[in-house]
Design a protein around this motif. Structure first.
Motif, PDB file in Angstrom:
ATOM      1  N   VAL A   1       9.998   0.805 -17.585  1.00 17.34           N
ATOM      2  CA  VAL A   1       9.461   0.123 -16.411  1.00 17.34           C
ATOM      3  C   VAL A   1       8.188  -0.628 -16.799  1.00 17.34           C
ATOM      4  N   SER A   2       8.042  -1.840 -16.287  1.00 21.91           N
ATOM      5  CA  SER A   2       6.868  -2.664 -16.589  1.00 21.91           C
ATOM      6  C   SER A   2       5.589  -1.944 -16.169  1.00 21.91           C
ATOM      7  N   PHE A   3       4.548  -2.079 -16.986  1.00 22.31           N
ATOM      8  CA  PHE A   3       3.295  -1.369 -16.719  1.00 22.31           C
ATOM      9  C   PHE A   3       2.722  -1.722 -15.359  1.00 22.31           C
ATOM     10  N   PHE A   4       2.897  -2.964 -14.911  1.00 19.49           N
ATOM     11  CA  PHE A   4       2.283  -3.418 -13.661  1.00 19.49           C
ATOM     12  C   PHE A   4       3.090  -3.033 -12.427  1.00 19.49           C
ATOM     13  N   SER A   5       4.339  -2.656 -12.616  1.00 22.75           N
ATOM     14  CA  SER A   5       5.234  -2.410 -11.491  1.00 22.75           C
ATOM     15  C   SER A   5       4.729  -1.249 -10.635  1.00 22.75           C
ATOM     16  N   SER A   6       4.642  -1.465  -9.331  1.00 21.69           N
ATOM     17  CA  SER A   6       4.171  -0.405  -8.436  1.00 21.69           C
ATOM     18  C   SER A   6       5.091   0.797  -8.493  1.00 21.69           C
ATOM     19  N   LYS A   7       4.479   1.965  -8.398  1.00 20.64           N
ATOM     20  CA  LYS A   7       5.202   3.213  -8.589  1.00 20.64           C
ATOM     21  C   LYS A   7       5.089   4.092  -7.351  1.00 20.64           C
ATOM     22  N   GLY A   8       6.089   4.930  -7.162  1.00 18.81           N
ATOM     23  CA  GLY A   8       6.112   5.836  -6.019  1.00 18.81           C
ATOM     24  C   GLY A   8       5.411   7.137  -6.334  1.00 18.81           C
ATOM     25  N   PRO A   9       5.500   8.086  -5.440  1.00 20.44           N
ATOM     26  CA  PRO A   9       6.242   7.987  -4.184  1.00 20.44           C
ATOM     27  C   PRO A   9       5.501   7.131  -3.161  1.00 20.44           C
TER      28      PRO A   9
ATOM     29  N   PHE B   1      24.770   0.439  -4.432  1.00 15.87           N
ATOM     30  CA  PHE B   1      23.946  -0.043  -5.545  1.00 15.87           C
ATOM     31  C   PHE B   1      23.051   1.053  -6.109  1.00 15.87           C
ATOM     32  N   LEU B   2      22.576   1.953  -5.277  1.00 19.28           N
ATOM     33  CA  LEU B   2      21.755   3.056  -5.785  1.00 19.28           C
ATOM     34  C   LEU B   2      22.610   4.039  -6.587  1.00 19.28           C
ATOM     35  N   ASP B   3      23.808   4.330  -6.088  1.00 21.58           N
ATOM     36  CA  ASP B   3      24.693   5.273  -6.781  1.00 21.58           C
ATOM     37  C   ASP B   3      25.227   4.723  -8.099  1.00 21.58           C
ATOM     38  N   SER B   4      25.297   3.402  -8.221  1.00 21.98           N
ATOM     39  CA  SER B   4      25.883   2.793  -9.425  1.00 21.98           C
ATOM     40  C   SER B   4      24.841   2.303 -10.420  1.00 21.98           C
ATOM     41  N   ALA B   5      23.558   2.510 -10.139  1.00 21.61           N
ATOM     42  CA  ALA B   5      22.498   2.050 -11.045  1.00 21.61           C
ATOM     43  C   ALA B   5      22.511   2.841 -12.350  1.00 21.61           C
ATOM     44  N   THR B   6      21.984   2.228 -13.400  1.00 22.10           N
ATOM     45  CA  THR B   6      21.924   2.838 -14.731  1.00 22.10           C
ATOM     46  C   THR B   6      20.522   3.385 -14.982  1.00 22.10           C
ATOM     47  N   SER B   7      20.431   4.681 -15.203  1.00 22.52           N
ATOM     48  CA  SER B   7      19.124   5.291 -15.461  1.00 22.52           C
ATOM     49  C   SER B   7      18.563   4.811 -16.794  1.00 22.52           C
ATOM     50  N   LEU B   8      17.254   4.589 -16.834  1.00 20.15           N
ATOM     51  CA  LEU B   8      16.560   4.251 -18.078  1.00 20.15           C
ATOM     52  C   LEU B   8      15.941   5.495 -18.701  1.00 20.15           C
ATOM     53  N   GLY B   9      16.170   6.643 -18.076  1.00 19.99           N
ATOM     54  CA  GLY B   9      15.611   7.892 -18.597  1.00 19.99           C
ATOM     55  C   GLY B   9      14.128   8.034 -18.336  1.00 19.99           C
ATOM     56  N   ARG B  10      13.637   7.360 -17.307  1.00 20.83           N
ATOM     57  CA  ARG B  10      12.225   7.413 -16.970  1.00 20.83           C
ATOM     58  C   ARG B  10      12.022   8.243 -15.703  1.00 20.83           C
ATOM     59  N   GLU B  11      10.763   8.525 -15.409  1.00 21.18           N
ATOM     60  CA  GLU B  11      10.374   9.238 -14.200  1.00 21.18           C
ATOM     61  C   GLU B  11      10.983   8.557 -12.968  1.00 21.18           C
ATOM     62  N   ARG B  12      11.531   9.352 -12.037  1.00 19.11           N
ATOM     63  CA  ARG B  12      12.204   8.793 -10.862  1.00 19.11           C
ATOM     64  C   ARG B  12      11.266   7.941 -10.012  1.00 19.11           C
ATOM     65  N   TYR B  13       9.994   8.297  -9.936  1.00 20.25           N
ATOM     66  CA  TYR B  13       9.064   7.500  -9.140  1.00 20.25           C
ATOM     67  C   TYR B  13       8.647   6.218  -9.856  1.00 20.25           C
ATOM     68  N   PHE B  14       9.069   6.040 -11.102  1.00 21.41           N
ATOM     69  CA  PHE B  14       8.867   4.784 -11.814  1.00 21.41           C
ATOM     70  C   PHE B  14      10.097   3.894 -11.657  1.00 21.41           C
ATOM     71  N   GLU B  15      11.281   4.463 -11.924  1.00 25.16           N
ATOM     72  CA  GLU B  15      12.509   3.667 -11.982  1.00 25.16           C
ATOM     73  C   GLU B  15      13.402   3.800 -10.755  1.00 25.16           C
ATOM     74  N   GLY B  16      13.095   4.685  -9.832  1.00 32.95           N
ATOM     75  CA  GLY B  16      13.993   4.903  -8.701  1.00 32.95           C
ATOM     76  C   GLY B  16      15.324   5.437  -9.177  1.00 32.95           C
ATOM     77  N   HIS B  17      16.400   4.789  -8.761  1.00 37.20           N
ATOM     78  CA  HIS B  17      17.733   5.207  -9.205  1.00 37.20           C
ATOM     79  C   HIS B  17      18.122   4.552 -10.525  1.00 37.20           C
TER      80      HIS B  17
END
Length: 201
Positions: free
Chosen positions: A87-95, A173-189
């Motif tokens: 995930v890009s460093f600048f991208s806003s993160k959750g939750p 679209f959420l169920d079919s997304a490809t995980s990048l193996g990152r924290e869920r609050y960074f990458e979502g689904h």
């Protein structure tokens, strides 16, 4: 609808996801329209540590209207190697401010070539004539969100039975997304995956 706009969530003004814009986004989705929003570019900043000031990724930085519950909120990832760089460093993160999982998806948002207004060119120190089409490379979740909007438009062009069923489209679209193996609050689904979404229904 693609909303590549955003502003900081202000907890003193409205509950998270309850600002006038978030309320209207949710209302629009309930009326049958898919709404894709940018997560925001406030996911990186400075914190004061005992030894020094440190630059770190910041959680709880999803912008409005990305806090709208029914919106598909999109974070940014690397253009060519998302699995390597994440995930890009600048991208806003959750939750979100009230603890919900956001962003929902990530998509390429770094150095995307796009059309540019005369104002944008001027702000970058580029002088262009009024009748000249200008393009610039830009980064941000405002560049990532249109990737998802385009994927959903393509999906709806061949899976027309899902037109006016935005909550089902979001689920697909959420169920079919490809995980990048990152924290869920960074990458979502995970990373948007159009082919997997099409093949899942």
């Amino acid at each position: 609808v693609n909303l590549s706009v955003g502003y900081d969530f202000d907890a003193q003004m409205f509950a998270c996801g309850q600002s006038p814009l978030c309320v209207e986004v949710d209302r629009l989705v309930r009326s049958g329209v898919v709404v894709v929003t940018a997560a925001g570019n406030t996911g990186y900043g400075s914190v004061n540590a005992a030894e020094r000031q440190a630059r770190v990724g910041l959680s709880n930085t999803i912008n409005d209207p990305g806090n709208a519950s029914l919106a598909i909120t999109v974070g940014s990832t690397h253009r060519d190697s998302p699995h390597m760089y994440g995930v890009s460093f600048f991208s806003s993160k959750g939750p979100t401010g009230d603890g919900r999982l956001k962003p929902d998806l990530v998509a390429p948002g770094e150095r995307s070539t796009s059309c540019a207004s005369k104002w944008k060119c001027t702000s970058l120190g580029i002088d262009v004539a009024d009748d000249v089409a200008a393009y610039v490379d830009d980064s941000g979740t405002s560049m990532a969100a249109p990737h998802v909007s385009g994927a959903i438009a393509a999906f709806l062009s061949i899976r027309r039975e899902f037109i006016q069923r935005p909550e089902e489209v979001k689920r697909i679209f959420l169920d079919s997304a490809t995980s990048l193996g990152r924290e869920r609050y960074f990458e979502g689904h995970g990373l948007v995956d159009l082919m997997r979404a099409i093949q899942s229904v």
